[in-house]
Scaffold this motif. Structure first.
Motif, PDB file in Angstrom:
ATOM      1  N   CYS A  55     -21.291   9.552 -11.130  1.00  0.00           N
ATOM      2  CA  CYS A  55     -21.119   8.126 -10.856  1.00  0.00           C
ATOM      3  C   CYS A  55     -20.555   7.985  -9.450  1.00  0.00           C
ATOM      4  O   CYS A  55     -19.980   8.922  -8.906  1.00  0.00           O
ATOM      5  CB  CYS A  55     -20.198   7.467 -11.878  1.00  0.00           C
ATOM      6  N   ASN A  56     -20.744   6.812  -8.871  1.00  0.00           N
ATOM      7  CA  ASN A  56     -20.208   6.629  -7.532  1.00  0.00           C
ATOM      8  C   ASN A  56     -18.686   6.496  -7.597  1.00  0.00           C
ATOM      9  O   ASN A  56     -18.122   5.966  -8.547  1.00  0.00           O
ATOM     10  CB  ASN A  56     -20.867   5.453  -6.801  1.00  0.00           C
ATOM     11  N   VAL A  57     -18.048   7.049  -6.570  1.00  0.00           N
ATOM     12  CA  VAL A  57     -16.595   7.044  -6.455  1.00  0.00           C
ATOM     13  C   VAL A  57     -16.256   6.548  -5.056  1.00  0.00           C
ATOM     14  O   VAL A  57     -16.527   7.229  -4.071  1.00  0.00           O
ATOM     15  CB  VAL A  57     -16.007   8.455  -6.677  1.00  0.00           C
ATOM     16  N   GLU A  58     -15.704   5.348  -4.983  1.00  0.00           N
ATOM     17  CA  GLU A  58     -15.385   4.749  -3.687  1.00  0.00           C
ATOM     18  C   GLU A  58     -14.018   5.190  -3.182  1.00  0.00           C
ATOM     19  O   GLU A  58     -13.175   5.670  -3.934  1.00  0.00           O
ATOM     20  CB  GLU A  58     -15.397   3.221  -3.793  1.00  0.00           C
ATOM     21  N   ASN A  59     -13.846   4.964  -1.895  1.00  0.00           N
ATOM     22  CA  ASN A  59     -12.582   5.208  -1.222  1.00  0.00           C
ATOM     23  C   ASN A  59     -12.389   4.039  -0.275  1.00  0.00           C
ATOM     24  O   ASN A  59     -13.372   3.506   0.244  1.00  0.00           O
ATOM     25  CB  ASN A  59     -12.689   6.537  -0.461  1.00  0.00           C
ATOM     26  N   GLU A  93     -30.072   7.058 -20.672  1.00  0.00           N
ATOM     27  CA  GLU A  93     -28.871   6.719 -21.443  1.00  0.00           C
ATOM     28  C   GLU A  93     -27.653   7.460 -20.890  1.00  0.00           C
ATOM     29  O   GLU A  93     -26.561   6.895 -20.817  1.00  0.00           O
ATOM     30  CB  GLU A  93     -29.066   7.052 -22.922  1.00  0.00           C
ATOM     31  N   ALA A  94     -27.846   8.714 -20.487  1.00  0.00           N
ATOM     32  CA  ALA A  94     -26.743   9.481 -19.897  1.00  0.00           C
ATOM     33  C   ALA A  94     -26.283   8.835 -18.598  1.00  0.00           C
ATOM     34  O   ALA A  94     -25.078   8.724 -18.332  1.00  0.00           O
ATOM     35  CB  ALA A  94     -27.180  10.931 -19.658  1.00  0.00           C
ATOM     36  N   ALA A  95     -27.222   8.374 -17.775  1.00  0.00           N
ATOM     37  CA  ALA A  95     -26.880   7.696 -16.517  1.00  0.00           C
ATOM     38  C   ALA A  95     -26.185   6.372 -16.805  1.00  0.00           C
ATOM     39  O   ALA A  95     -25.211   6.008 -16.132  1.00  0.00           O
ATOM     40  CB  ALA A  95     -28.141   7.475 -15.684  1.00  0.00           C
ATOM     41  N   ARG A  96     -26.671   5.648 -17.806  1.00  0.00           N
ATOM     42  CA  ARG A  96     -26.073   4.360 -18.169  1.00  0.00           C
ATOM     43  C   ARG A  96     -24.620   4.562 -18.632  1.00  0.00           C
ATOM     44  O   ARG A  96     -23.719   3.818 -18.246  1.00  0.00           O
ATOM     45  CB  ARG A  96     -26.884   3.693 -19.277  1.00  0.00           C
ATOM     46  N   GLU A  97     -24.391   5.584 -19.421  1.00  0.00           N
ATOM     47  CA  GLU A  97     -23.052   5.854 -19.942  1.00  0.00           C
ATOM     48  C   GLU A  97     -22.075   6.231 -18.829  1.00  0.00           C
ATOM     49  O   GLU A  97     -20.964   5.709 -18.763  1.00  0.00           O
ATOM     50  CB  GLU A  97     -23.130   6.969 -20.979  1.00  0.00           C
ATOM     51  N   VAL A  98     -22.470   7.132 -17.945  1.00  0.00           N
ATOM     52  CA  VAL A  98     -21.560   7.571 -16.882  1.00  0.00           C
ATOM     53  C   VAL A  98     -21.326   6.462 -15.861  1.00  0.00           C
ATOM     54  O   VAL A  98     -20.279   6.410 -15.214  1.00  0.00           O
ATOM     55  CB  VAL A  98     -22.057   8.876 -16.219  1.00  0.00           C
ATOM     56  N   ARG A  99     -22.275   5.571 -15.707  1.00  0.00           N
ATOM     57  CA  ARG A  99     -22.120   4.439 -14.778  1.00  0.00           C
ATOM     58  C   ARG A  99     -20.851   3.657 -15.091  1.00  0.00           C
ATOM     59  O   ARG A  99     -20.170   3.170 -14.188  1.00  0.00           O
ATOM     60  CB  ARG A  99     -23.355   3.530 -14.866  1.00  0.00           C
ATOM     61  N   GLU A 100     -20.521   3.545 -16.356  1.00  0.00           N
ATOM     62  CA  GLU A 100     -19.337   2.783 -16.760  1.00  0.00           C
ATOM     63  C   GLU A 100     -18.042   3.414 -16.260  1.00  0.00           C
ATOM     64  O   GLU A 100     -17.004   2.765 -16.210  1.00  0.00           O
ATOM     65  CB  GLU A 100     -19.298   2.620 -18.276  1.00  0.00           C
ATOM     66  N   ARG A 101     -18.083   4.687 -15.861  1.00  0.00           N
ATOM     67  CA  ARG A 101     -16.884   5.378 -15.378  1.00  0.00           C
ATOM     68  C   ARG A 101     -16.757   5.341 -13.861  1.00  0.00           C
ATOM     69  O   ARG A 101     -15.831   5.927 -13.291  1.00  0.00           O
ATOM     70  CB  ARG A 101     -16.902   6.825 -15.856  1.00  0.00           C
ATOM     71  N   ALA A 102     -17.685   4.684 -13.178  1.00  0.00           N
ATOM     72  CA  ALA A 102     -17.661   4.630 -11.717  1.00  0.00           C
ATOM     73  C   ALA A 102     -16.339   4.048 -11.223  1.00  0.00           C
ATOM     74  O   ALA A 102     -15.765   3.153 -11.854  1.00  0.00           O
ATOM     75  CB  ALA A 102     -18.827   3.796 -11.202  1.00  0.00           C
ATOM     76  N   TRP A 103     -15.874   4.546 -10.095  1.00  0.00           N
ATOM     77  CA  TRP A 103     -14.656   4.039  -9.460  1.00  0.00           C
ATOM     78  C   TRP A 103     -15.091   3.186  -8.279  1.00  0.00           C
ATOM     79  O   TRP A 103     -15.444   3.706  -7.219  1.00  0.00           O
ATOM     80  CB  TRP A 103     -13.784   5.204  -9.009  1.00  0.00           C
ATOM     81  N   VAL A 104     -15.125   1.875  -8.472  1.00  0.00           N
ATOM     82  CA  VAL A 104     -15.666   0.966  -7.455  1.00  0.00           C
ATOM     83  C   VAL A 104     -14.753  -0.256  -7.246  1.00  0.00           C
ATOM     84  O   VAL A 104     -15.189  -1.390  -7.376  1.00  0.00           O
ATOM     85  CB  VAL A 104     -17.100   0.524  -7.820  1.00  0.00           C
TER      86      VAL A 104
END
Length: 130
Positions: free
Chosen positions: A38-42, A5-16
């Protein structure tokens, strides 16, 4: 809240903004505390950060250096494993028998371990001189 659930929640904040592929990771430190990433793209793709690396960085920043459980989630057809670099990062801070839960947002799950994800891993023992 469970690790997944913690992973699911933070996934929503990913910068993609480029791939649109959100990944969330959560790890449990030896203290029992949960760290998220969460993943953070550039725009220069190699400069991005994987979710697992972010969670590990949060753990280390909090003063912990041992993880005992991992969860990774993505919106993919099958559970997505960590990339090779993140497998090595996980192995740096967790034993081979540390459980790893890989999941999709639709509920599919695969259970594995750090050792199964990275057999024959490179570790500090390889750097020791006898």
């Amino acid at each position: 809240m469970s690790l997944l659930e913690a992973a699911r929640e933070v996934r929503e904040r990913a910068w993609v903004p480029y791939s649109k592929f959100k990944v969330g990771a959560a790890i449990r430190g030896a203290s029992g505390a949960v760290y998220r990433g969460c993943n953070v793209e550039n725009v220069a793709y190699p400069e991005g950060t994987c979710a697992e690396a972010g969670a590990i960085a949060a753990m280390v920043a909090a003063g912990e250096t041992q993880l005992i459980e991992v969860a990774v989630i993505a919106d993919s057809p099958t559970p997505v494993p960590p990339c090779g670099g993140c497998r090595q990062k996980l192995a740096e801070f967790g034993a081979g028998d540390v459980p790893v839960l890989l999941a999709t947002t639709d509920g599919a799950e695969t259970r594995t371990t750090i050792g199964e994800l990275l057999p024959g891993r490179f570790d500090a023992g390889h750097m020791a001189r006898t």
